[in-house]
Motif scaffolding. Structure first.
Motif, PDB file in Angstrom:
ATOM      1  N   SER A   1       5.989 -38.589  28.711  1.00 30.33           N
ATOM      2  CA  SER A   1       5.680 -37.492  29.646  1.00 30.33           C
ATOM      3  C   SER A   1       4.353 -37.763  30.341  1.00 30.33           C
ATOM      4  O   SER A   1       4.207 -37.503  31.540  1.00 30.33           O
ATOM      5  CB  SER A   1       5.597 -36.132  28.971  1.00 30.33           C
TER       6      SER A   1
ATOM      7  N   VAL B   1       8.006 -39.068  23.130  1.00 26.52           N
ATOM      8  CA  VAL B   1       8.142 -38.020  24.146  1.00 26.52           C
ATOM      9  C   VAL B   1       6.797 -37.739  24.823  1.00 26.52           C
ATOM     10  O   VAL B   1       6.710 -37.689  26.056  1.00 26.52           O
ATOM     11  CB  VAL B   1       8.721 -36.730  23.522  1.00 26.52           C
TER      12      VAL B   1
ATOM     13  N   GLY C   1       4.987 -40.304  32.963  1.00 24.78           N
ATOM     14  CA  GLY C   1       5.689 -39.725  34.100  1.00 24.78           C
ATOM     15  C   GLY C   1       4.767 -38.864  34.944  1.00 24.78           C
ATOM     16  O   GLY C   1       4.763 -38.943  36.173  1.00 24.78           O
ATOM     17  N   ALA C   2       3.943 -38.071  34.264  1.00 29.22           N
ATOM     18  CA  ALA C   2       3.033 -37.182  34.991  1.00 29.22           C
ATOM     19  C   ALA C   2       2.050 -38.012  35.812  1.00 29.22           C
ATOM     20  O   ALA C   2       1.782 -37.712  36.981  1.00 29.22           O
ATOM     21  CB  ALA C   2       2.269 -36.299  34.007  1.00 29.22           C
TER      22      ALA C   2
END
Lengths: 386, 235
Positions: A244, A240, A247-248
């Motif tokens: 993330s 996770v 993605g950021a």
């Protein structure tokens, strides 16, 4: 030879009948036969083993992908820097190692352990991750400022050698950092007794692997039945957090003004200056981001595997760099894909061929992919950057 | 508005500009003409701060700007459409234009100027989400000019806007340049196509191997025998 040159240049004027059996095809056919003769039976055997116990296969796929997510994060550090200044930042693996050491020191300093309350652990770990990312970000940007920027107009080998030098220096810093006497002495001089806790976290041998306390729950996550495959909270957290961050980063580079300025600088430095973009600052920003990602990966790996050692950056760096090249260096999604692939290959090869073959397998596949796609899986002609 | 006093610029040991002095007044189109390697582009690069001069002064509205880093010169109101267009091939047309407005923070103004650029070059609107590298040469030139305008410059430096373009497009580009000038932007135009340049410019300078050999009104230059022979191809 004549036929080859025609097929490569693709010049429409010179088109004439080409024999089916070109040199290239002969090479491919012969090498396929040789390959099958040498590896055919072992490969069949591996295939049989994979089918024999599907649960084991599935387990390795899951483990590999988990590993792949943090390899992807490290790979991004290489790819961002390469995208913007076409330098392979060999020191990046060591920045990742420093992330692991720094976070371990903070864990020791704050006395986090498996017995701490869930609340203390959550806030403690989030806080430590932020500190670690800040530390490695600044470290990476300082490396650029002092070791690469002065060489920006030098021949390309110069910064590359400089990067290798920084990499070795940081490994030595890692050895020193792991010396508990250093922290005890520091505690004496400064009068801050707490510093001895860092020494305790480092253990008695300065070069030995350091162990992280087991802070993340090692229980099976409830939504996946045991009978399928083992997937712990720890793995879930790694996946996770890594995804993330990925993605950021992607959103930042794709949609923000600064992210676009990064891409512009990667593509045409002089034109970027004519737009009013401060190229030096943009390059620093790139190193800051790459360093932060490396530090996050170092901490995640420390928590996940439970160890950190001064030369961990070399092995992981090599794999991550390979991942970046495999996916298309300079391309963010490509590098992430490369990381996942390498993690997967690593796990499968560890299981079915034995871990001593893993590097050979990974690099053989790398060579194979580069032969057919020299710019990597998602890399584009001429190299799309950042 | 812009003044160059005895500018000397070097590339390493190569003395590219050997004491250039020129001035451009508010509202003018001034053109620099000359052969390849005469120093036309270097003059623009010197003004923009990409290759700062080793000696001499560049004054913009009475402020000395030589020595100011390139990325800050844009903020003063000078922007450039460089030779060879230098658009960002992997950014979309819209993103390229956004980069032109990098130094600005007035969202609404940027949006208005984007609209203005799309009105000047309707082709760009059609291709706004296409990557810059996929455009044709003429479209890339339009993008480079549009991008330079996005900084809302008071002074626009145009380097070879007609290079490599079909004659129809050249006419169109020059018409637009004139149009931009009439809307109040001062223009310094570098061109190999001297005839076209002199037809829209108010004044011109002729450069030869890093020195200015002639300075006059555009009309006078067009009638000048030396210019006709060397740059206009009239015997």
């Amino acid at each position: 030879m004549a036929t080859r040159s025609v097929s490569q240049s693709g010049d429409p004027v010179e088109v004439h009948q080409r024999p089916w059996l070109t040199t290239r095809r002969v090479i491919i056919i012969v090498s396929t036969i040789v390959f099958l003769a040498l590896f055919g039976i072992p490969l069949l055997n591996v295939g049989y083993k994979m089918v024999e116990t599907p649960s084991l296969f599935l387990q390795q796929v899951v483990t590999g992908l988990t590993k792949g997510t943090y390899l992807a994060i490290i790979a991004l550090g290489y790819t961002l820097v390469y995208g913007i200044i076409e330098l392979i930042n060999f020191a990046h693996g060591e920045v990742y190692m420093m992330g692991a050491f720094f976070s371990l020191s903070l864990i020791g300093l704050f006395g986090l352990s498996g017995e701490s309350s869930a609340l203390a652990l959550t806030f403690g770990l989030v806080g430590i991750m932020i500190c670690t990312m800040t530390f490695t970000a600044v470290l990476n940007a300082s490396i650029e400022r002092f070791a690469y920027r002065p060489l920006r107009n030098a021949p390309r080998l110069a910064p590359l050698i400089s990067a290798i030098g920084v990499s070795f220096m940081l490994q030595n810093v890692g050895i020193l950092w792991g010396d508990h006497n250093l922290w005890d002495n520091l505690a004496d001089w400064t009068g801050i007794d707490r510093l001895t806790r860092i020494g305790d976290a480092m253990g008695s041998n300065m070069v030995a692997p350091k162990s992280f306390p087991s802070l993340l729950p090692n229980r099976q996550v409830p939504f996946i039945p045991d009978s399928w495959f083992t997937f712990t909270w720890k793995s879930l957290l790694v996946v996770v957090v890594s995804l993330s961050l990925l993605g950021a980063l992607y959103a930042f580079v794709r949609f923000t003004k600064l992210g676009k300025a990064m891409r512009a600088t990667a593509q045409d430095r002089d034109a970027s200056r004519l737009m009013g973009i401060n190229v030096d600052l943009t390059i620093s920003l790139t190193f800051l981001i790459g360093g932060a990602l490396g530090g996050a990966a170092g901490m995640l790996v420390g928590l996940y595997t439970g160890t950190a050692v001064f030369n961990m950056g070399f092995t992981a760096g090599l794999l991550a760099f390979t991942a970046a090249v495999l996916g298309g260096i300079g391309n963010i999604l490509g590098s992430a894909l490369g990381g996942l692939l390498i993690g997967l290959l690593l796990a499968l090869s560890d299981q079915y061929l034995g871990s001593r073959w893993s590097n050979a397998v990974i690099f053989a596949i790398l060579v194979l992919i580069l032969v057919f796609r020299p710019t990597g899986l998602l890399g584009e002609e001429g190299g799309q950057k950042a | 508005m812009l003044q160059l006093n005895d500018i000397h610029t070097y590339y390493g040991n190569i003395h590219a500009l050997k004491g250039i002095s020129l001035h451009i007044d508010q509202g003018e189109i001034v053109t620099l003409i000359g052969a390849n390697g005469a120093g036309k582009s270097t003059t623009l690069r010197t003004i923009s701060g990409i290759t700062p001069p080793r000696r001499g002064r560049v004054l913009f509205e009475d402020q000395e700007i030589n020595g100011i880093p390139a990325h800050n010169i844009v903020k003063l109101g000078i922007s450039q459409s460089p030779e060879g267009r230098h658009i960002f091939p992997n950014l979309t047309v819209r993103e390229n234009l956004e980069m032109g407005a990098f130094t600005r923070n007035d969202k609404q103004g940027i949006e208005e100027d984007m609209e203005r650029a799309f009105n000047l070059f309707p082709r760009l609107r059609e291709r706004s989400s296409q990557r810059g590298g996929t455009l044709s040469g003429g479209e890339q030139q339009m993008l480079a000019i549009g991008r330079a305008l996005m900084a809302r410059p008071r002074m626009l430096l145009l380097d070879e806007p007609s290079m490599g373009l079909a004659p129809v497009l050249v006419d169109q580009i020059f018409e637009i340049v004139q149009n931009i000038n009439e809307q109040g932007t001062t223009i310094l135009l570098v061109e190999q196509n001297a005839l076209m340049a002199l037809s829209i410019a108010h004044r011109g300078y002729v450069l030869q191997t890093g020195e200015i050999v002639l300075a006059d009104s555009a009309a006078a230059l067009r009638d000048n025998e030396m210019v006709q022979k060397a740059y206009l191809g009239i015997e």
